[in-house]
Each structure stands twice: as C-alpha cells, then as structure tokens.
Design a protein around this motif. Sequence first.
Motif, PDB file in Angstrom:
ATOM      1  N   SER A  69      32.043 -17.067  -0.765  1.00  0.00           N
ATOM      2  CA  SER A  69      31.276 -16.012   0.214  1.00  0.00           C
ATOM      3  C   SER A  69      30.486 -14.801  -0.332  1.00  0.00           C
ATOM      4  O   SER A  69      30.259 -13.958   0.066  1.00  0.00           O
TER       5      SER A  69
ATOM      6  N   GLY B 171      30.955 -18.973   5.458  1.00  0.00           N
ATOM      7  CA  GLY B 171      30.682 -17.879   6.340  1.00  0.00           C
ATOM      8  C   GLY B 171      29.023 -17.975   6.874  1.00  0.00           C
ATOM      9  O   GLY B 171      28.429 -18.623   6.205  1.00  0.00           O
TER      10      GLY B 171
ATOM     11  N   GLU C  30      30.667 -12.068   3.903  1.00  0.00           N
ATOM     12  CA  GLU C  30      31.418 -11.984   5.436  1.00  0.00           C
ATOM     13  C   GLU C  30      32.836 -12.216   5.358  1.00  0.00           C
ATOM     14  O   GLU C  30      33.608 -11.535   5.955  1.00  0.00           O
TER      15      GLU C  30
END
Length: 517
Positions: A325, A346, A351
Amino acid sequence: MRTSYLTLCAAVLAGMAHSATIPDSHHHGNLNVPPVPELFHKPGSWLSRLRNGLSEIVLGKPSKNDPENLKHLTYSSSLVTKYAGDVVLRFNLTSSADGQAMVDASRALFLDVWSATRDHVDVRLAEDMVPSLLGLLPESLHNAHTRLIPDLGRAAQNTFPSTHQPFTDSSREESANINKNNIFFHDYQPLSTIVDWMKLLESLFPSYVQLISLGQSYEGREIQGLRIGIKPAEEHRKRSIVITGAAHSREWISVSTVSYLAYSLITGYRKDKEITALLHEFNWIFIPTLNVDGYAYTWEHDRLWRKNRQPTSLSFCQGIDVDRSYGVYWEASQPQPHPCSDNFPGGEAFEAVESRKLVDWMTKMHTEEGLDFVGFLDFHSYSQQILYPYSYSCGTTPPDLENLEELGMGLAKAIRLKSGEHYEVTSACDSSGRFSMAESGGGGSALDYMYTHHVPYAYQIKLRDTGSYGFLLPRENIVPTGEESLGVIKYFGEFLSLGRVRTKAKPVGHHNTEPEL
C-alpha cells in the motif's frame, strides 16, 4: 495474560542482572552514559522475591480467570477443528508456463499463497478443493506437489502459549533451547503483553529507551515501538535505523524476532562492546507489530489472517495488504487483486493506515528532530531470504546494486556463522522466480518506498523456515531465530558505521508517490 506477564517481568529483570557485569566504557568521551540500576549490584537477593511478589507490587494479584487469557485459550483450542479440512501443498515449478498456470489458478480460486521461490510455490486450500485446483493446472503439475504440514490445525494450536504454569527453575532447565534469562521468548506473545513488556523496558532503562507511538490503527490501537540509543552531549543529526515486524499479521516469528533484537540491544549495552558502540552510533527504532489490528485478529479469530482489518469496497472482504500500500510504483500491482485477495493493495496508495502512519512518523522525526534514516530492515516469514530492491520490477537496476549485494551477502554470512542456516540473497522482484504473484513482489512495497525515498540500505528479511512449518513455526525457534538475527543487525550497523552511505536528496515523505531515483 496477566499471570504470564508477571513472569515476563521477572525475565526482564533477570536479564538485567545477567547484563550487570559490564566493563567500563571509558572510550566514549563526552557522551552521556546512563548509570546501571543499583539493583544490579545485588541481584541474587531480590530475584526470588521478585518472582513471588512482583504481581502484587506492580499489577496486583493475577486472576486465573483473566478474560484475555481465557479468550486466547478458548480460541487456540478450536484451531484443530477450524483448520481440519485445510492442507498446504508445495508445487514444484519447472517452467515459466507452470508458474503462470499457478498464478492464474491462485487468482481464480483465491488461494492463500504462503510462499513462492524460483523453484516452488506453497498454497493453502481446503482439501476438497484440490481436484478443482488440479483441473486448472497442466498435467505437468498434477503429480508435482507434496503436502507440507501433516496436521495444520495442531500446528496452529501449538504456536499459542501452552496452558502450563509459569516456569519453575526445573522446567526452565529442561527447556534446552530457551535462554533462561529470556522467559519472554519461551512463547509467542499477544499484543497486550508485548505493549506491557515495552512499557516495562522503558521504565527500567529511561536513559536510553523510549516507548514511541506512530499513531492509531484503523481500529484504534496504538502502533507502538521502542526507540533505543544514547543521546550525544551535543545536538546534531543522528543516523537512525528502523526495524519492523508483522506487516503481515500471521508472521508471528517476525514479531518475536524484532522484540528479541530490541531486548538484546537494551540489555547488552555496556556489556557487549559491539552493541554499546552501535547504541552510541545510531538511533534504533523497533516496531514489533506494525499491523496491530491484524496481529490481534490472529490471536482471537484467525491464526492465518494476513492483511490489516480495514473495510474494502466489499463488506464481506476486509483488509488491505499493508506491504503493498506504499506510495511508490503502487500501480505496478495492476491488475489489482480482488478485495478478497490476500494481496489486495487497497483502492489507492497509502490507503492502509499502518503504512501511512509509519511514513508520517518518519517524516515528522526527520523534520522536527533531524533524524537521518540510513537503514530499514523489514522482517517477514518465511523462506529464509534476504531481499534488496526492487520489488516492483526486475527491469530497473538500483543505482548502488553492488553495495546492496555486498551488504546482503554479509548479512547472510553473519547468519551462517551464527547458526549454520542458509539465507538466499537476491532482489525482491526475482525472489519468486517463475511465480510472479509472490508475496514480496509487485508495487507499493515498504522496501521500495524506503529505498527510493533515500533510506540507502533497505532490506526485507524472510525468516525461518523453508516450509516444514511455514507461518506456524514452533516456539522452540524463537530464540535461535532471534540469535541469528542479532548477528544480522550487528553486521548491518557495523557496515553502516563505516560511512558507506550514498548522499541523500530528500527526506522520507509520502506526498510524491512516484519519486525520482
């Protein structure tokens, strides 16, 4: 687990007593050297009293019906039946076509990919799904697989602390593979115990140990760690090394290893000359459980849960892969896995709360305190590999590849000299060989983010074993894995102390998701 925690308090202080016979560090000039606690001088007289009375002195009388303790015991007892129908299979790959077939089948069936190397891939699935999997694979793979763990449920149950009473002197002596001064490392520990343990260490060594918080997780837990180092007499930028565990929550050995390393540096100060020098040279930041929500979930609901616990676009598929991420080459994870996939990065970069909190904290420390981040070690399991950038692609070569390889080989040698274990050294993108959907591969990794944002020596280290137990490594491996990893950070620190660090151009920060290299 209050009862076990009290015994762990005794273990910490016993380790302190063991570390008391320390030669005077007269060679450190005008650096502020914290005094050794007075209780070190007569450890024998207080240790037995500590074992008997610390519960009432520090936390009050423990309860045999501690709700948290009962909750973990209840869950662990259910694991035998929970995973009774699951198997872990190793498929040996002999061609690129085999690797691609495994990738396609894994995505189609949402298989739990445990590990992937140049030669094989390990997957977990329900035993009654094996015919469906084989139906998607070429004939070359139909007889190219073996079962790794005979009883998955029992192996999972055995990773939880046993129900025995806290160690007696005799039982401690019988446990040949456990250092008697490290009772904390006799078992894997739940999050609450780790937090209490870190608080205790800070209270006992306030001169050079600080409990830190990166902020709160999605579910509101503090993401905490320990900052260890000797403050110089004069203010100046201090080089810092960040060491993390449990980006993937089921990798419990990474949590114990990061904790073991922190403990070893703390109790080794002024006893071990190498450790003493490294604490004067660097700030060491240890974050045993980056993915705190996921780690707590593995103790209470699903031992083999991998992601964090954030909601996704599908209400029935929670969790983001924290290690996919980060805002660097995040698009390299395309086509994005389904939200139900264990590799889901994500809906956008950063995120995952945990990745954002780590980078925000590092940015703040660089800006406000002038910390100069020169090293990053991200501990995972399993497969015994030392991986250097890049993860997102093998088509780009790191500008200082020679230095990365040299240090990586040195780290592997340090392990081999300590324990005899072999760790492969390779780039993260190449670690999965023919299986291109490996856990460490793809964009958005912490490894690539730190390196491209001018943390010059960044590695992901996949710990024991090579597949006999996988993520369910027996507790007897905690101390040996910690010991060989201690050799790693000693070598790592010594290498960096020689000044072989490329010039930095900008601090760590997540505002530019595709940084210039």
